[in-house]
Each structure stands twice: as C-alpha cells, then as structure tokens.
Design an enzyme around this catalytic site. Structure first.
Site, PDB file in Angstrom:
ATOM      1  N   THR A  34     -28.061  16.520  -7.226  1.00  0.00           N
ATOM      2  CA  THR A  34     -27.723  17.433  -6.122  1.00  0.00           C
ATOM      3  C   THR A  34     -28.646  17.337  -4.899  1.00  0.00           C
ATOM      4  O   THR A  34     -28.181  17.339  -3.769  1.00  0.00           O
ATOM      5  CB  THR A  34     -27.708  18.884  -6.648  1.00  0.00           C
ATOM      6  OG1 THR A  34     -26.860  18.936  -7.797  1.00  0.00           O
ATOM      7  CG2 THR A  34     -27.193  19.850  -5.610  1.00  0.00           C
TER       8      THR A  34
ATOM      9  N   ARG B 280     -26.250   9.924  -2.529  1.00  0.00           N
ATOM     10  CA  ARG B 280     -27.117  10.972  -1.968  1.00  0.00           C
ATOM     11  C   ARG B 280     -28.545  10.477  -1.757  1.00  0.00           C
ATOM     12  O   ARG B 280     -29.249  10.956  -0.875  1.00  0.00           O
ATOM     13  CB  ARG B 280     -27.112  12.194  -2.894  1.00  0.00           C
ATOM     14  CG  ARG B 280     -25.818  13.007  -2.816  1.00  0.00           C
ATOM     15  CD  ARG B 280     -25.720  13.992  -3.965  1.00  0.00           C
ATOM     16  NE  ARG B 280     -24.618  14.937  -3.817  1.00  0.00           N
ATOM     17  CZ  ARG B 280     -24.245  15.770  -4.785  1.00  0.00           C
ATOM     18  NH1 ARG B 280     -24.874  15.764  -5.956  1.00  0.00           N
ATOM     19  NH2 ARG B 280     -23.248  16.605  -4.591  1.00  0.00           N
TER      20      ARG B 280
ATOM     21  N   HIS C  54     -19.143  16.049  -2.524  1.00  0.00           N
ATOM     22  CA  HIS C  54     -18.919  16.819  -3.752  1.00  0.00           C
ATOM     23  C   HIS C  54     -18.190  15.918  -4.745  1.00  0.00           C
ATOM     24  O   HIS C  54     -17.301  15.163  -4.362  1.00  0.00           O
ATOM     25  CB  HIS C  54     -18.043  18.050  -3.483  1.00  0.00           C
ATOM     26  CG  HIS C  54     -17.453  18.607  -4.750  1.00  0.00           C
ATOM     27  ND1 HIS C  54     -18.158  19.460  -5.565  1.00  0.00           N
ATOM     28  CD2 HIS C  54     -16.267  18.385  -5.370  1.00  0.00           C
ATOM     29  CE1 HIS C  54     -17.415  19.750  -6.632  1.00  0.00           C
ATOM     30  NE2 HIS C  54     -16.259  19.107  -6.533  1.00  0.00           N
TER      31      HIS C  54
ATOM     32  N   ARG D  74     -20.093  10.708 -10.684  1.00  0.00           N
ATOM     33  CA  ARG D  74     -21.343  11.511 -10.637  1.00  0.00           C
ATOM     34  C   ARG D  74     -22.563  10.584 -10.617  1.00  0.00           C
ATOM     35  O   ARG D  74     -23.540  10.855  -9.937  1.00  0.00           O
ATOM     36  CB  ARG D  74     -21.437  12.452 -11.841  1.00  0.00           C
ATOM     37  CG  ARG D  74     -20.449  13.595 -11.819  1.00  0.00           C
ATOM     38  CD  ARG D  74     -20.762  14.661 -10.811  1.00  0.00           C
ATOM     39  NE  ARG D  74     -21.849  15.524 -11.187  1.00  0.00           N
ATOM     40  CZ  ARG D  74     -22.062  16.727 -10.643  1.00  0.00           C
ATOM     41  NH1 ARG D  74     -21.258  17.195  -9.686  1.00  0.00           N
ATOM     42  NH2 ARG D  74     -23.073  17.459 -11.008  1.00  0.00           N
TER      43      ARG D  74
ATOM     44  N   ASN E 244     -25.788  17.261   1.261  1.00  0.00           N
ATOM     45  CA  ASN E 244     -25.868  16.095   0.369  1.00  0.00           C
ATOM     46  C   ASN E 244     -24.608  15.235   0.418  1.00  0.00           C
ATOM     47  O   ASN E 244     -24.288  14.528  -0.516  1.00  0.00           O
ATOM     48  CB  ASN E 244     -26.178  16.551  -1.055  1.00  0.00           C
ATOM     49  CG  ASN E 244     -25.223  17.614  -1.545  1.00  0.00           C
ATOM     50  OD1 ASN E 244     -24.203  17.877  -0.906  1.00  0.00           O
ATOM     51  ND2 ASN E 244     -25.530  18.209  -2.673  1.00  0.00           N
TER      52      ASN E 244
ATOM     53  N   LYS F 199     -18.120  15.629   2.491  1.00  0.00           N
ATOM     54  CA  LYS F 199     -18.437  16.833   3.262  1.00  0.00           C
ATOM     55  C   LYS F 199     -18.595  16.502   4.749  1.00  0.00           C
ATOM     56  O   LYS F 199     -18.720  15.314   5.109  1.00  0.00           O
ATOM     57  CB  LYS F 199     -19.710  17.459   2.676  1.00  0.00           C
ATOM     58  CG  LYS F 199     -19.523  18.003   1.242  1.00  0.00           C
ATOM     59  CD  LYS F 199     -20.844  18.474   0.641  1.00  0.00           C
ATOM     60  CE  LYS F 199     -20.667  19.111  -0.736  1.00  0.00           C
ATOM     61  NZ  LYS F 199     -21.975  19.461  -1.366  1.00  0.00           N
TER      62      LYS F 199
HETATM   63  P1  GDP Z   1     -23.384  19.386  -7.291  1.00  0.00           P
HETATM   64  O1  GDP Z   1     -22.346  19.486  -8.377  1.00  0.00           O
HETATM   65  O2  GDP Z   1     -24.414  18.325  -7.545  1.00  0.00           O
HETATM   66  O3  GDP Z   1     -22.801  19.259  -5.900  1.00  0.00           O
HETATM   67  O4  GDP Z   1     -24.204  20.758  -7.302  1.00  0.00           O
HETATM   68  P2  GDP Z   1     -23.713  22.267  -7.544  1.00  0.00           P
HETATM   69  O5  GDP Z   1     -22.284  22.322  -8.008  1.00  0.00           O
HETATM   70  O6  GDP Z   1     -24.751  22.906  -8.395  1.00  0.00           O
HETATM   71  O7  GDP Z   1     -23.857  22.909  -6.102  1.00  0.00           O
HETATM   72  C1  GDP Z   1     -22.871  22.732  -5.115  1.00  0.00           C
HETATM   73  C2  GDP Z   1     -23.505  22.491  -3.765  1.00  0.00           C
HETATM   74  O8  GDP Z   1     -24.278  23.627  -3.364  1.00  0.00           O
HETATM   75  C3  GDP Z   1     -24.510  21.345  -3.731  1.00  0.00           C
HETATM   76  O9  GDP Z   1     -23.860  20.110  -3.565  1.00  0.00           O
HETATM   77  C4  GDP Z   1     -25.391  21.739  -2.559  1.00  0.00           C
HETATM   78  O10 GDP Z   1     -24.786  21.402  -1.307  1.00  0.00           O
HETATM   79  C5  GDP Z   1     -25.445  23.260  -2.663  1.00  0.00           C
HETATM   80  N1  GDP Z   1     -26.567  23.761  -3.474  1.00  0.00           N
HETATM   81  C6  GDP Z   1     -26.621  23.765  -4.829  1.00  0.00           C
HETATM   82  N2  GDP Z   1     -27.750  24.308  -5.283  1.00  0.00           N
HETATM   83  C7  GDP Z   1     -28.446  24.697  -4.178  1.00  0.00           C
HETATM   84  C8  GDP Z   1     -29.723  25.355  -3.986  1.00  0.00           C
HETATM   85  O11 GDP Z   1     -30.448  25.687  -4.916  1.00  0.00           O
HETATM   86  N3  GDP Z   1     -30.105  25.601  -2.701  1.00  0.00           N
HETATM   87  C9  GDP Z   1     -29.348  25.243  -1.634  1.00  0.00           C
HETATM   88  N4  GDP Z   1     -29.806  25.516  -0.413  1.00  0.00           N
HETATM   89  N5  GDP Z   1     -28.139  24.618  -1.769  1.00  0.00           N
HETATM   90  C10 GDP Z   1     -27.691  24.341  -3.025  1.00  0.00           C
HETATM   91 MG    MG Z   2     -20.905  20.998  -8.782  1.00  0.00          MG
END
Ligand code: GDP
Ligand code: MG
Length: 200
Positions: free
Chosen positions: A124, A135, A158, A118, A155, A13
C-alpha cells in the site's frame, strides 16, 4: 472453478492518469499473461467511491487496524487507538482522492489474477513498496507525509485484495454485458496442458 478464470478489478487512480502511466501499467499486466475483460474511463462520484471501499463491510475496521499498526511500526503515535475512527478517516480522504479526476476502471482475468496483480502492484505505501512493483517504481509517498497533509496515500492504483472482493467490485463498476468473454491466442500457450499445438 479453474483458476485461469479468476477475475480481479483494477482502478488507475487520478494520479496515474495525470502522470501519463496508463499504458505503462497496462503493459505490465499484459506482459504477465493476463487478459483485460472490461475497461472504462470515469470520474467517480463520492457515493461510488464510498460503495467501492465498503463492499467489504470489514474494510473500515481492517484498514483502521492496518493503519494503526503502520504508525506503531514506524515508532509514531496513531491519531487514535480506535480502528473504526482511523478507518473512517482514511475512507473520507479516499473519497476526495478518487473523485478529483478521471480514473480508468478495468477488469482482468487469468491464472491467480488477484494475487498476480497484487504482486505487480506492490504494498500500500509507496515508500515501502518493493522495487520493481508499480507503486515502488512510479511514485513516492508515505503514510507520514499523507497524514501531515491530511490526505489519502497516493499510490496510483487500486487492485482487489481477494477473489470475493473482486467479485463484488466488478459487479459494482460493470454491467454484465460490459465484461467481455473472448479468447486470446497467447492463452493457447499459457494454459495448454500438452503443448501439442505448436509443431505442424
Ligand atoms: P490497498 O488494498 O493496498 O490499496 O490498501 P487498503 O485497501 O488498505 O487501503 C485503500 C487505500 O487507502 C490505499 O490504497 C491508500 O490510498 C489509502 N490508505 C490506506 N491506508 C492508509 C493510511 O493508513 N493512511 C492514509 N493516509 N491512507 C491510507
Ligand atoms: Mg484494498
């Protein structure tokens, strides 16, 4: 399909690039024995960022539920109890995050590629990601601060969550001929069954 041909999609990112972490992150995947099979530097459009997260039609609901759970776990009141509403808000913030500068999009291949990446990436939220993960080691941010500022959690990276997600994401970001099929010499050790090719 043998799992050595499992593929996954990674996006470094905009904050990764700005922090000078491209090499550091790539070297962790190389060190694990995975093979890079596609790479490009792009500034994503908002439409592309949205497509990326909605290749999984369940993503908005899943992310909304995950976010609400995270609030409750930390003893905080979620902005809404409706997962769709919360998920859509996260998506909107992510569109801004992903489009603010160049990102590196990569496809990686190898045994358990999705799970291995992962694991190296970590969970996350950087605040609670394990020490030793990307992260956890290279940044600091939390849901609390991100929400206070009304933005996505920063973070760095992706990584596809499942093989199915990976398949869809790779075909979204890469044309067929941009994914390269080749052998790495290290695979002779990683995947050889009898290890009978070492001694002369
Ligand atoms: P990942 O697969 O670990 O990247 O997590 P997700 O697919 O659930 O979410 C995608 C991205 O959205 C994350 O990498 C974060 O940058 C953002 N994000 C996810 N959940 C949240 C949340 O609850 N609050 C905020 N502010 N950002 C979030
Ligand atoms: Mg995801």
């Amino acid at each position: 399909m043998h799992r050595k041909s499992e593929k996954t999609l990674v996006i470094l990112k905009p904050d990764s690039i700005q922090r000078g972490l491209i090499g550091e992150i790539i070297s962790r995947f190389e060190r694990a024995g995975l093979k890079m099979i596609g790479v490009k530097l792009v500034v994503p459009t908002a439409a592309m960022a949205e497509k990326h997260y909605t290749t999984d039609p369940e993503w908005i609901m899943k992310t909304g539920r995950k976010s609400i759970e995270a609030y409750k776990k930390n003893g905080k009141k979620p902005p809404s109890d409706n997962p769709e509403e919360v998920g859509k808000k996260v998506l909107n913030n992510l569109k801004h995050y992903l489009t603010c500068g160049p990102v590196v999009v990569m496809a990686w291949r190898g045994i358990h590629a999705v799970g291995v990446i992962r694991k190296l990436v970590g969970s996350t939220e950087p605040l609670s990601s394990d020490v030793g993960t990307i992260r956890g080691d290279y940044t600091i941010d939390s849901y609390e601060i991100a929400d206070l500022d009304g933005r996505a959690v920063r973070n760095l990276i992706h990584a596809s969550g499942t093989e199915d997600e990976a398949e869809k994401e790779i075909s979204l970001w890469f044309k067929k001929d941009e994914i390269i099929k080749y052998n790495l010499v290290s695979e002779r050790i990683l995947y050889d069954i009898n290890l009978d090719g070492i001694l002369e």
